[in-house]
Design an enzyme around this catalytic site. Structure first.
Site, PDB file in Angstrom:
ATOM      1  CE1 TYR A  67     -67.147  20.331 -12.687  1.00  0.00           C
ATOM      2  CE2 TYR A  67     -65.682  19.841 -14.529  1.00  0.00           C
ATOM      3  CZ  TYR A  67     -66.931  19.757 -13.929  1.00  0.00           C
ATOM      4  OH  TYR A  67     -67.945  19.095 -14.554  1.00  0.00           O
ATOM      5  CE1 TYR A  68     -63.014  17.543 -16.103  1.00  0.00           C
ATOM      6  CE2 TYR A  68     -61.760  19.580 -16.298  1.00  0.00           C
ATOM      7  CZ  TYR A  68     -62.714  18.700 -16.779  1.00  0.00           C
ATOM      8  OH  TYR A  68     -63.393  18.993 -17.928  1.00  0.00           O
ATOM      9  CD  GLN A  69     -57.958  17.509  -7.060  1.00  0.00           C
ATOM     10  OE1 GLN A  69     -58.003  16.748  -6.104  1.00  0.00           O
ATOM     11  NE2 GLN A  69     -56.915  17.569  -7.888  1.00  0.00           N
ATOM     12  NE  ARG A 101     -59.555  22.435 -18.398  1.00  0.00           N
ATOM     13  CZ  ARG A 101     -60.756  22.360 -18.925  1.00  0.00           C
ATOM     14  NH1 ARG A 101     -61.687  23.205 -18.545  1.00  0.00           N
ATOM     15  NH2 ARG A 101     -61.042  21.445 -19.822  1.00  0.00           N
TER      16      ARG A 101
END
EC number: 5.6.2.2
Lengths: 418, 339
Positions: free
Chosen positions: A141-143, A138
């Protein structure tokens, strides 16, 4: 998916946690017990290998940049099992994997994007391995959500990368976000020295940390472990499966049972805990074949639908107060346990199979059949699925609870085991 | 006044898994179970010996096997959990051929993809016409397909809902005169179709709970239906009227899984999940005999057709029936003589 794992020292303590996860909003719980601190096995010895492989990969790319060659990241896909049709002829290619590499500049825009995303994942994994920290999918992904486009793209690439390198996902220091909850009288002692006490019996339990981060476990008086699956929307996550497998390896005397719904997904989930999953077949130490399938089994249901006139008049079965009685039963074990073997059957806990359920049941039967020899366990699983199809019903675990209190039923089932 | 039935014989562990379906011929009974083989036991010898095992008939097990009610017993059809239909044939019994020629052989196989036709729901229950020429099979999306066995083609499909939206058809039967098809559904609905006209003639209500068995009387005047309601509903086939229920006083009767009329149409046999097999006097509307060998679920009960052939010594001439289910055994009952 919701899973709960529970350890309890004495049957009586079960009561404390049960109502909470029946209605729990959280995916996992576990309660524990026993008396001793046990060193947790070093999660994997492949981690160092993964680091050197990742570094070799990065070096090759740097070299290619210098020499002006095409950049290639070796990459093979774990083929999704989805496209196995129900034609009955499939199952032949159990080893269905395709080989390839991802190039830059790619032959297509799609490939260029893939290279970029994959390269970023490798970078993040490398940094995590160097620093000794763990990064979640997760988190990755948010990087850069714009780059990765979707969480599932990250999930697939991570698993395919691990598969290509011949390591486990955790060896890359990448894990799924914690979903499992542990509840019960045990303490998890983490590598950073922190102690997570899980016996917050009234509450929702402690989020299961990654296996790699656990140094020791204090089992205190734990005698058994119960894995509870709730609201199966996906599959048992690797962290929980690794945790169970590790627990079994350090405390094989600790009986582990699993409680799942009586439906095709329940059987598939139980099988994943036991035998691992097809898609992540390259992961190691994620299966616990000794797991005991506690229920819900067809006999629990047959007992109910075949009960003649003796009790359970129609009117007494569909009392609405299920939700509210959950709260009331949190602290004290009910004194009356006369009806535990044949708990009430709220009408909504048994429902007909959908067409999708029926297809899924046959799919799982094919898997069992393809696995070859039918030992007692597998014959048993076949029988349960066949009965499910014959009866054309599924049942949620509320089926065996007594207005929100499942402890009576568990008492009986677990007593047989201990 | 009740009738007396005695256990004539029990074939223990007739299959390694539980038995889901029975199909009698004039001289034998076929059984299907959760394991892959079909078995055939002789019904002309008091020890009911195993006559034939058909290995690997259905890889994932078999939930339905049928023969023609009142037929010669030379054709059988079976459906596997994998969704495949197999049609089996054998030479007509009793012509003193060598034993080998009396065996069942695979005649025709419909793969799951073709059995469900047009990509519809998976196949479930099957029935054969009395002349053994037609096969009716139901699907999980509520259709009934009728196949011409000799021509190997589908000649009819009855829909019971908007395309593909019908309720799971759990049971099917064909009347002995070949005129009617009946289906029983998960929704509790019972439908009757006229095969000549190729359309539905009756939509019968009355059970409201899943229907697991439908059976036409030998004279084709009545239809019996039963299932989770635990009662047997009787319908008149001339006008499509509900003419009565067969019940015993019970607040919560067990689910009925199987129904069969005897050859004279006087008696109905029912089997249920509580392990009880019952004989009902249809005219009087009462249960005249209840038997229960074990408490384990019964999946199938069948009368053995009266046969012209001389039976082995000790077989008598009394009417017999067979019950099977979770116990994996075949239990044969015969009417007590001298009453």
């Amino acid at each position: 998916m919701r899973v709960a794992a529970t350890f309890a020292p004495f049957l009586s303590s079960v009561l404390c946690w049960v109502p909470s996860f029946i209605d729990s909003r959280q995916p996992h719980e576990t309660a524990f017990n026993s008396g001793d601190v046990v060193q947790f096995p070093a999660a994997s010895h492949r981690g160092a290998g993964a680091l050197s492989q990742i570094e070799a990969l990065l070096e090759a790319i740097v070299d290619a940049v210098h020499s002006g060659d095409e950049l290639v990241i070796p990459y093979r896909s774990v083929r999704s099992p989805q496209n196995t049709s129900d034609a009955g002829l499939v199952s032949a290619d159990r080893d269905g994997r395709s080989t390839d590499g991802v190039r830059f500049p790619g032959r297509t825009i799609q490939e260029t994007w893939k290279f970029e995303a994959l390269f970023r994942i490798i970078e993040l994994s490398h940094a995590a391995l160097l620093s000794g920290h763990v990064i979640t999918k997760r988190n990755i992904y948010y990087q850069n959500p714009e780059l990765f486009r979707s969480q599932s793209a990250v999930d697939n690439m991570v698993d395919n990368l691990a598969f290509t390198l011949g390591v486990g996902r955790e060896d890359l220091n990448i894990v799924a976000a914690a979903k499992g909850l542990v509840s019960g009288p045990i303490d998890l002692i983490l590598c950073d020295g922190s102690i997570h006490s899980c016996d917050t019996s009234t509450d929702t339990g402690v989020l299961l940390p990654s296996v790699a981060s656990i140094r020791q476990i204090n089992f205190r008086a734990a005698r058994w472990l119960l894995v509870i699956e709730k609201e199966a929307k996906g599959f048992p996550d690797l962290t929980t499966r690794r945790f169970l497998c590790a627990l079994h390896s350090i405390r094989p005397d600790l009986g582990i049972s699993v409680l799942v719904d009586f439906d095709p997904d329940g059987v598939a989930i139980m099988r994943t805990y036991r035998y691992g999953s097809k898609r992540l077949g390259h992961e190691e130490n994620v299966a616990t074949p000794q797991l005991r399938w506690l229920g819900i089994l067809s006999d629990d249901i047959l007992l109910d639908v075949t009960s003649g006139d003796n009790e359970s008049q129609e009117g007494s079965q569909s009392l609405p107060g299920q939700e509210t009685s959950i709260q009331g039963s949190q602290n004290e074990r009910p004194t009356k346990r006369a009806r535990v073997t044949k708990a009430n059957t709220p009408a909504e806990s048994i429902s007909p199979l959908s067409q999708r359920d029926r297809k899924k049941a046959v799919e799982v039967m094919r898997e069992i059949s393809a696995a070859g020899s039918m030992n007692g366990d597998e014959a048993n699983q076949m029988r349960e699925l066949q009965r499910m199809l014959m009866l054309n019903i599924k049942a949620e675990m509320q089926m065996v609870d007594n207005y929100g209190d499942i402890t009576g039923w568990l008492d009986i089932k677990l007593t047989v085991q201990i | 006044m009740s009738k007396q039935y005695l256990t004539a014989h029990t074939v223990d562990e007739a299959h390694p898994a539980e038995i889901f379906s029975l199909a009698p011929t004039p001289t034998s009974i076929l059984s299907a179970s959760g394991s892959s083989a079909l078995r055939v036991h002789s019904t002309t010898d008091p020890s009911f010996p195993l006559q034939q095992t058909i290995p690997a008939a259905h890889k994932l097990g078999c939930h339905h096997v049928c023969t023609a009610r009142g037929g010669l017993g030379t054709v059988a059809a079976s459906v596997g959990f994998g969704g495949e239909i197999k049609v089996w044939t054998r030479n007509r019994a009793g012509n003193n051929d060598t034993a080998g020629e009396d065996e069942w052989r695979l005649d025709w196989e419909l793969a799951p993809s073709s059995s469900k036709a047009d990509g519809g729901g998976d196949v479930w229950a099957v029935a054969l016409s009395a002349d053994e020429g037609y096969l009716a099979c139901t699907t999980s999306d509520g259709r009934i397909h009728v196949w011409d066995i000799a021509a190997r083609e589908r000649i009819q499909t009855y829909e019971t809902g908007a395309r593909g939206g019908g309720s799971f058809a759990m049971a099917v039967d064909l009347s002995r005169d070949g005129r009617l098809t009946a289906s029983g559904h998960e929704s509790g609905a019972v439908y009757v179709f006229n095969n000549d006209a190729g359309r539905m003639v009756y939509s019968l209500s009355g059970l409201a709970k899943p229907v697991r068995a439908v059976a036409f009387s030998p004279g084709c005047k009545r239809l019996a239906a039963a299932g989770n309601a635990g009662i047997i509903a009787l319908y008149d086939m001339e006008h499509g009227e509900h003419v009565g229920n067969l019940t015993t006083p019970s607040t919560r009767p067990a689910w009925i899984t199987s129904l069969d009329w005897n050859d004279t149409g006087e008696y109905l046999l029912s089997g249920s999940l509580d392990g009880k097999v019952k004989v009902w006097d249809v005219a009087r509307g009462v249960c005249v005999a209840t038997h229960s060998e074990t408490e384990s679920a019964l999946w199938s009960v069948r009368w053995l057709p009266k046969t012209e052939r001389a039976l082995g010594p000790g077989m008598g001439k009394s009417e017999m029936f067979c019950a099977a289910g979770a116990s994996r055994s075949l239990t044969f009952y015969r009417e007590a003589t001298g009453s």
